[in-house]
Design a protein around this motif. Structure first.
Motif, PDB file in Angstrom:
ATOM      1  N   ASN A  69      47.664  96.668  36.438  1.00 42.90           N
ATOM      2  CA  ASN A  69      48.752  97.287  37.196  1.00 42.90           C
ATOM      3  C   ASN A  69      48.098  98.088  38.331  1.00 42.90           C
ATOM      4  O   ASN A  69      46.868  98.134  38.449  1.00 42.90           O
ATOM      5  CB  ASN A  69      49.640  98.145  36.280  1.00 42.90           C
TER       6      ASN A  69
ATOM      7  N   THR B 200      50.224  93.606  39.028  1.00 39.30           N
ATOM      8  CA  THR B 200      51.634  93.758  38.624  1.00 39.30           C
ATOM      9  C   THR B 200      52.227  95.061  39.177  1.00 39.30           C
ATOM     10  O   THR B 200      51.500  95.997  39.521  1.00 39.30           O
ATOM     11  CB  THR B 200      51.764  93.756  37.089  1.00 39.30           C
TER      12      THR B 200
ATOM     13  N   GLY C 190      57.449  93.362  42.050  1.00 39.08           N
ATOM     14  CA  GLY C 190      56.918  92.002  42.003  1.00 39.08           C
ATOM     15  C   GLY C 190      55.466  91.969  41.616  1.00 39.08           C
ATOM     16  O   GLY C 190      54.872  92.986  41.256  1.00 39.08           O
ATOM     17  N   VAL C 191      54.914  90.769  41.710  1.00 42.80           N
ATOM     18  CA  VAL C 191      53.539  90.561  41.298  1.00 42.80           C
ATOM     19  C   VAL C 191      52.802  89.787  42.393  1.00 42.80           C
ATOM     20  O   VAL C 191      53.336  88.836  42.962  1.00 42.80           O
ATOM     21  CB  VAL C 191      53.498  89.854  39.918  1.00 42.80           C
TER      22      VAL C 191
ATOM     23  N   HIS D 246      60.956  90.258  42.442  1.00 43.18           N
ATOM     24  CA  HIS D 246      62.131  90.126  41.573  1.00 43.18           C
ATOM     25  C   HIS D 246      62.818  91.474  41.447  1.00 43.18           C
ATOM     26  O   HIS D 246      62.300  92.481  41.939  1.00 43.18           O
ATOM     27  CB  HIS D 246      61.723  89.572  40.203  1.00 43.18           C
TER      28      HIS D 246
ATOM     29  N   LYS E 128      64.129  95.077  40.313  1.00 41.50           N
ATOM     30  CA  LYS E 128      63.507  96.210  39.627  1.00 41.50           C
ATOM     31  C   LYS E 128      64.611  96.883  38.823  1.00 41.50           C
ATOM     32  O   LYS E 128      65.636  97.277  39.395  1.00 41.50           O
ATOM     33  CB  LYS E 128      62.952  97.172  40.679  1.00 41.50           C
TER      34      LYS E 128
ATOM     35  N   TYR F   7      53.784  91.231  29.592  1.00 46.20           N
ATOM     36  CA  TYR F   7      53.516  90.452  30.800  1.00 46.20           C
ATOM     37  C   TYR F   7      52.220  89.648  30.661  1.00 46.20           C
ATOM     38  O   TYR F   7      52.194  88.435  30.885  1.00 46.20           O
ATOM     39  CB  TYR F   7      53.433  91.367  32.046  1.00 46.20           C
TER      40      TYR F   7
ATOM     41  N   LYS G  65      54.955  84.035  37.606  1.00 46.35           N
ATOM     42  CA  LYS G  65      56.419  84.070  37.786  1.00 46.35           C
ATOM     43  C   LYS G  65      57.133  83.997  36.426  1.00 46.35           C
ATOM     44  O   LYS G  65      58.047  84.770  36.144  1.00 46.35           O
ATOM     45  CB  LYS G  65      56.835  82.891  38.677  1.00 46.35           C
TER      46      LYS G  65
ATOM     47  N   ALA H 298      56.791  87.243  34.710  1.00 45.99           N
ATOM     48  CA  ALA H 298      57.624  88.289  35.329  1.00 45.99           C
ATOM     49  C   ALA H 298      59.083  88.124  34.910  1.00 45.99           C
ATOM     50  O   ALA H 298      59.752  89.092  34.530  1.00 45.99           O
ATOM     51  CB  ALA H 298      57.497  88.226  36.853  1.00 45.99           C
ATOM     52  N   ASP H 299      59.570  86.885  34.959  1.00 44.61           N
ATOM     53  CA  ASP H 299      60.970  86.647  34.584  1.00 44.61           C
ATOM     54  C   ASP H 299      61.198  87.020  33.112  1.00 44.61           C
ATOM     55  O   ASP H 299      62.221  87.608  32.757  1.00 44.61           O
ATOM     56  CB  ASP H 299      61.342  85.171  34.809  1.00 44.61           C
TER      57      ASP H 299
ATOM     58  N   THR I  97      59.460  89.216  31.331  1.00 44.92           N
ATOM     59  CA  THR I  97      59.371  90.677  31.165  1.00 44.92           C
ATOM     60  C   THR I  97      60.678  91.346  31.597  1.00 44.92           C
ATOM     61  O   THR I  97      61.157  92.275  30.936  1.00 44.92           O
ATOM     62  CB  THR I  97      58.166  91.229  31.970  1.00 44.92           C
TER      63      THR I  97
END
Ligand code: PXL
Length: 276
Positions: free
Chosen positions: A143, A182, A192-193, A206, A208, A220, A239, A242-243, A245
């Motif tokens: 992160n 991340t 986003g990432v 994406h 928040k 993640y 992706k 992320a989706d 998480t």
């Protein structure tokens, strides 16, 4: 699809929905054999619980590894998360080379910090050792706080693309080849990432969510590893993770008293569907 075997090295927080209690079910649900090397056993994670127990398993690691070597056991991927001591970081480098298969994928989540601070118990020596390990891994999944500790950059909650580029340049200078950064947010309602793969940069943005949960970094990274080992590209894996998480955080949103982790289990099906 070939059946793959992953080794993940991180702690068992008996209660708290993080580290191995997250990685084991998530990577298994991706259809991958998941072997574990616990770095420590804690009664709970260290973020919010008071008086937790901590059993350091550093001294068990060489014997466990030696047994695997004598049995000829090899892993298609090795993924590390929360490590219990500086010494363990050195052991992990040896584990990469001695039990990794010929084309073993190595992924390091430098799980040591969040929101500008190191987790309790970690110090400069640990950060130094983690820099070294990060430079040896094929993929790192920090992160922004962890990226700052790895690079010596100032932690900021508001920043621009130039600041993120400088973080990436400094991580690259450590030897990191593929960086999945991340929690990169340029506006109030989006996050986003960043995926930097062999010099090529992409960004998946994406929504928040207003609530954040502990342990989402582990969710993640585990989903990322699952997708990557299933053969998805770095970007697609980033992706998909992320989706997933976001779904986990949404599944946890309504609860007042579920502060210590995210309810990742009821939405595992969405991760499995994304991998189909
Ligand atoms: O989620 C990262 C993590 C893993 N393991 C332990 C932790 C934390 C974060 O606080 O305390 C023991």
């Amino acid at each position: 699809m070939a059946y793959k075997k992953v080794l993940t090295i991180q702690d068992i927080s008996c209660v708290g929905q993080c580290s191995l209690t997250v990685a084991l079910p998530i990577i298994s649900a991706c259809g991958i054999e998941t072997c574990v090397l616990p770095s420590a056993v804690l009664s709970t994670h260290t973020a919010g619980f008071k008086g937790y127990t901590f059993r350091d398993l550093t001294e068990d690691m060489p014997a466990i590894k030696n047994h695997w070597v004598s049995e000829g056991i090899k892993f298609d991927a090795v993924y590390t998360g929360y490590l219990g001591s500086t010494k363990q970081i050195e052991y992990v480098e040896d584990i990469f080379s001695s039990v990794g298969s010929e084309d073993c994928i190595t992924i390091v989540d430098p799980a040591m910090a969040d929101n500008g601070n190191l987790y309790p118990g970690f110090d400069d020596a640990f950060v130094e050792a983690m820099k070294n390990l990060a430079g040896k891994a094929q993929y790192i999944v920090p992160n922004i706080t962890e990226a700052c500790f790895l690079t010596g950059m100032e932690y900021k909650t508001e920043y621009d693309k130039e600041y993120i580029q400088m973080l990436l340049d400094k991580l690259t200078a450590l030897g990191c080849r593929n960086i999945i950064l991340t929690g990169v947010s340029y506006s109030a309602d989006k996050t986003g990432v960043i995926v930097l793969e062999n010099g090529a940069l992409s960004y998946y943005e994406h929504e928040k969510l207003s609530n954040s949960c502990h342990g989402t970094g582990d969710i993640y990274a585990s989903a990322f590893v699952g997708a990557l080992v299933r053969g998805k590209s770095s970007y697609d894996s980033a992706k998909i993770a992320a989706d997933y998480t976001v779904e986990c955080i949404k599944a946890t949103a309504q609860e007042d008293n579920h502060w210590y982790g995210a309810k990742f289990e009821p939405v595992l099906i969405k991760l499995i569907e994304a991998l189909a």
